[in-house]
Structure formats: structure tokens, C-alpha cells
Write an enzyme that holds these catalytic residues in place. Structure first.
Site, mmCIF file in Angstrom:
data_model
loop_
_atom_site.group_PDB
_atom_site.id
_atom_site.type_symbol
_atom_site.label_atom_id
_atom_site.label_comp_id
_atom_site.label_asym_id
_atom_site.label_seq_id
_atom_site.Cartn_x
_atom_site.Cartn_y
_atom_site.Cartn_z
ATOM 1 N N ASP A 1 0.863 -1.184 0.000
ATOM 2 C CA ASP A 1 0.000 0.000 0.000
ATOM 3 C C ASP A 1 0.898 1.232 0.000
ATOM 4 O O ASP A 1 1.878 1.288 0.749
ATOM 5 C CB ASP A 1 -0.898 -0.009 1.238
ATOM 6 C CG ASP A 1 -1.767 1.235 1.342
ATOM 7 O OD1 ASP A 1 -2.649 1.411 0.483
ATOM 8 O OD2 ASP A 1 -1.566 2.029 2.289
ATOM 9 N N ASP B 1 1.102 5.280 0.635
ATOM 10 C CA ASP B 1 0.439 6.432 1.243
ATOM 11 C C ASP B 1 1.346 7.655 1.077
ATOM 12 O O ASP B 1 1.972 8.122 2.030
ATOM 13 C CB ASP B 1 0.144 6.142 2.724
ATOM 14 C CG ASP B 1 -0.678 7.245 3.386
ATOM 15 O OD1 ASP B 1 -1.067 8.187 2.676
ATOM 16 O OD2 ASP B 1 -0.900 7.161 4.593
ATOM 17 N N GLU C 1 1.839 11.332 0.743
ATOM 18 C CA GLU C 1 1.123 12.557 1.071
ATOM 19 C C GLU C 1 2.041 13.781 0.897
ATOM 20 O O GLU C 1 2.685 14.189 1.856
ATOM 21 C CB GLU C 1 0.588 12.482 2.499
ATOM 22 C CG GLU C 1 -0.352 11.303 2.732
ATOM 23 C CD GLU C 1 -0.954 11.257 4.132
ATOM 24 O OE1 GLU C 1 -1.158 12.342 4.742
ATOM 25 O OE2 GLU C 1 -1.217 10.145 4.611
ATOM 26 N N TYR D 1 -11.435 12.167 5.373
ATOM 27 C CA TYR D 1 -11.378 12.767 6.705
ATOM 28 C C TYR D 1 -10.294 13.835 6.684
ATOM 29 O O TYR D 1 -9.706 14.098 5.631
ATOM 30 C CB TYR D 1 -11.120 11.718 7.791
ATOM 31 C CG TYR D 1 -10.134 10.627 7.455
ATOM 32 C CD1 TYR D 1 -8.779 10.890 7.353
ATOM 33 C CD2 TYR D 1 -10.548 9.313 7.234
ATOM 34 C CE1 TYR D 1 -7.867 9.890 7.053
ATOM 35 C CE2 TYR D 1 -9.648 8.301 6.935
ATOM 36 C CZ TYR D 1 -8.307 8.596 6.850
ATOM 37 O OH TYR D 1 -7.400 7.605 6.544
#
Length: 378
Positions: free
Chosen positions: A142, A144, A146, A221
Site C-alpha cells: 500500500d 500512502d 502525502e 477525513y
């Protein structure tokens, strides 16, 4: 003539038998199971795996693996290796459970841009991630990051080229995973956590990137504002404030960008965000923010704050989101609860999405929200 007559009879018998015996109906393909992805934090050290309910989830994304000098690195190797061993043991309770390493996160996304800038860099990066996955007998990777091409945490490296290299990174990783599949005959997952805001889509090629991905986990979120008290994880846009941000709006943007709904995963927050409001605040939602203060996990919010200690709970029926307001201390809390989680799960089912994911497991040790997810998706 006799030969022709016999042939005619045989053909007639075949035709009658075909008509008399209906063909076997095609077997119905079983609908894909709605997935529940739990982000489990290993960045703090050894994880209490005994508190992870393997039968209530379908995937674990282990957070996080760092990116250093262009390669995937276990910064906390001593505890990471223990965690991997214990997480794999959960398959004794749930043989279908998939465990992935998650690379990056808010604090460890600084070096993605450099790592995948060139073809040689992508090769080395992908191989290093694959080596960790195979060494510890895990089920996928995975990412992630950012964020590509835009700022994330202070000091993160980013450049315009990230928009294209983000896609090329997934192509490289997919090729590595497929090469292992040819040897083991086992499928391996490639997923990503993505920004829940329009600018993320503007600076990536998600329509192209999704071709290499199994799931796209939208972080629906952290939509909070430093100026106004708003929801951080609402399903629909509220009519109590601007701007109009919501999980629904961003999901539709992802679909428009070319990501199939059946690859999209809805994010759920297992934590709240708390804000100190200006002295003239009267209602909480929509009032002006003075500063953000430390938030808490849902178990604490439910057991210690909801309609307790000066915190009055309200429900925004437009946004499908709860919030708390302490009028005495001028404190505002935005979060997900059982009701908002149910609404998100129903949305996932109605819109043909892959499932839900949540950050982060330890924030709700009593599993109030995980139980609500399972009830809604059963």
C-alpha cells in the site's frame, strides 16, 4: 440411399436429445465481498495484536514503512519484525485475511518524489518494497504518499513531475508483484491511500494509476479548517458553512476522474479533532476557530465526552455527521460515530464501492465503530 436414411435418423435423435435435455445453467458468480481495511500502526513500536479482531476485518495495512535513500526501509525493524510475525498469526483465526505493508504516511512521505523520479529509481524502490513483502510473507503493498506534486508535511520534497511519476511508480510495483505471482501462483495486492480533496486529483493521473491498483483508499477525513469549526469527516456537504467538502463530493470526483466505483474505498475516522473556539462562539458548528487542540479516539469520546462533562452532542442531518460543543470551555469536537459510520457503509453499498477503511485501529479499543461497520455491511 440407405446410408442417407441412417444419417437422417441419427441427426434427428441428436436434435431430439438436445431439445429434451436442457443445458446446464451458468453458475452465478458470487458478488465480491465488501472489504474492511484496518490501518494498524506499527510506527509506535510493538503492536498489541491480541486486541485486533481478525474476523471483523478483511485487510490490515501495516503503517508504516519509511522511504530512505530511494528505498523502502523498516525504520523500526526490531519491532516491525515482531509485529509481522504476530499479524501473520491472525490468519489462524481468519485464513482470508490479507496483510499489506503501507509505505509513507504523513510523516514519512518526504522522499517519495526523489525515489521514483527516474526509471532506475523506480526499479530500486519497487524491488526494495517487494523484498520486505516477500521476506515477511505478506500479501501486498500500500502506498500512502502525502502528496505527489503538492506540499504535505513540512520539508516534504515535491515537484511537478510527480504527477506522472506517481503513475509510473504503480506500474513498476505492479510489474514486480506480477513477477512473483508467476512463481507462486498467488495474487498480490497493490493499493493506495489518497487525498480526499480536489487538488489531489488535479495533481495525479488517477484514471491511469487505477489500472495498476486493486483499491483506492480515499482519506475522506481531515477536512477541518483552521478558521471555522467544521466537520472533518462528513458524508455529505453541510449547509452550515462554506466550503462545501464531503465524502460524497470527492467520491464522485474520483469516479469522474476515471476510477471505477468498485475500486474505491471510503475512509472512516476512528478519532476526533478538537478545536478551541473564539470567545463569542455560541453553537459550535460554523463558529470561528482560535486554535486546534489535541483530539482523542472514539472510545474516549463516547465514554467520556458525549453528553458528559459539559459536552453536548448534536447531529447534522444534512452532513450525516455528529459533533460536540462545550459552551463553557468553547471547545468543538468533530468525529465519526456509529450513526455516521452506518450512513457511510450504506452509501458504499448503494454506490457499488469496494468497501471501507479506517485510521487507526488503536483509536477505538472497545471496537464501537468496528462493530457498527460489521453490522451495517453484514
Amino acid at each position: 440411399m440407405r446410408t442417407h436414411f441412417v444419417t437422417y435418423c441419427l441427426l434427428a435423435i441428436v436434435a431430439l436429445s438436445t431439445t429434451a435435455c436442457p443445458q446446464k445453467p451458468e453458475e452465478k458468480k458470487e458478488a465480491p465481498k465488501t472489504i474492511i481495511i484496518a490501518y494498524v500502526g506499527g510506527f509506535r513500536g510493538e503492536t498489541d495484536v491480541d486486541k485486533v479482531s481478525a474476523n471483523k476485518i478483511t485487510h490490515i495495512n501495516y503503517a508504516f514503512v519509511n522511504v530512505v535513500d530511494g528505498k523502502a526501509v523498516l525504520t523500526n525493524e526490531a519491532t516491525d519484525t515482531i509485529n509481522f510475525r504476530k499479524l501473520n498469526l491472525l490468519k489462524e483465526k481468519n485464513p482470508d485475511l490479507k496483510i499489506l505493508i503501507s509505505l509513507g504516511g504523513w510523516g514519512w512521505s518526504k522522499n517519495f518524489s526523489d525515489a521514483v523520479l527516474t526509471a532506475e529509481g523506480r526499479e530500486a524502490f519497487s524491488q526494495s518494497a517487494l523484498d520486505i513483502m516477500t521476506t515477511y510473507k505478506l500479501d501486498g503493498i500500500d502506498i500512502d504518499w502525502e502528496y505527489p506534486a503538492i506540499p504535505g508535511d513540512d520539508g516534504n520534497i515535491y515537484r511537478p513531475e510527480d504527477k506522472q511519476t506517481y503513475t509510473l511508480m504503480f506500474a513498476s510495483l505492479r510489474a514486480k508483484l506480477d513477477s512473483v505471482t508467476k512463481i507462486t501462483n498467488e495474487p498480490y495486492l497493490l493499493t493506495t491511500a489518497t487525498g480526499g480533496f480536489s487538488k489531489f486529483l488535479e495533481n495525479t493521473e488517477m484514471g491511469k494509476a487505477q489500472e495498476y491498483l486493486d483499491y483506492v483508499n480515499i482519506m475522506t477525513y481531515d477536512a477541518q479548517s483552521s478558521e471555522t469549526a467544521i466537520h472533518h469527516t462528513n458524508l455529505y456537504a453541510s449547509d452550515s458553512y462554506e466550503p462545501k467538502r464531503s465524502a460524497d463530493l470527492i467520491v464522485q470526483e474520483y469516479i469522474k476522474a476515471g476510477v471505477p466505483a468498485n475500486k474505491l474505498v471510503m475512509g472512516i475516522a476512528f478519532y476526533g479533532r478538537t478545536f478551541k473556539l473564539k470567545d463569542d462562539a455560541t453553537k459550535g458548528l460554523g463558529d470561528k476557530v482560535e486554535k486546534q487542540v489535541s483530539g482523542k479516539g472514539f472510545t474516549y469520546i463516547k465514554d467520556s465526552l458525549e453528553n458528559r462533562n459539559g459536552y453536548a452532542k448534536s447531529w447534522d442531518s444534512i452532513a450525516h455527521a455528529p459533533y460536540l460543543f462545550n459552551s463553557g470551555e468553547k471547545l468543538f469536537v468533530t468525529y465519526d460515530d456509529e450513526q455516521s459510520v452506518k450512513a457511510k457503509c450504506e452509501y458504499v453499498l448503494q454506490n457499488g464501492m469496494a468497501g471501507v477503511m479506517f485510521w487507526e485501529y488503536s483509536s477505538d479499543p472497545k471496537e464501537y465503530l468496528l462493530d457498527a461497520i460489521n453490522e451495517a455491511l453484514k
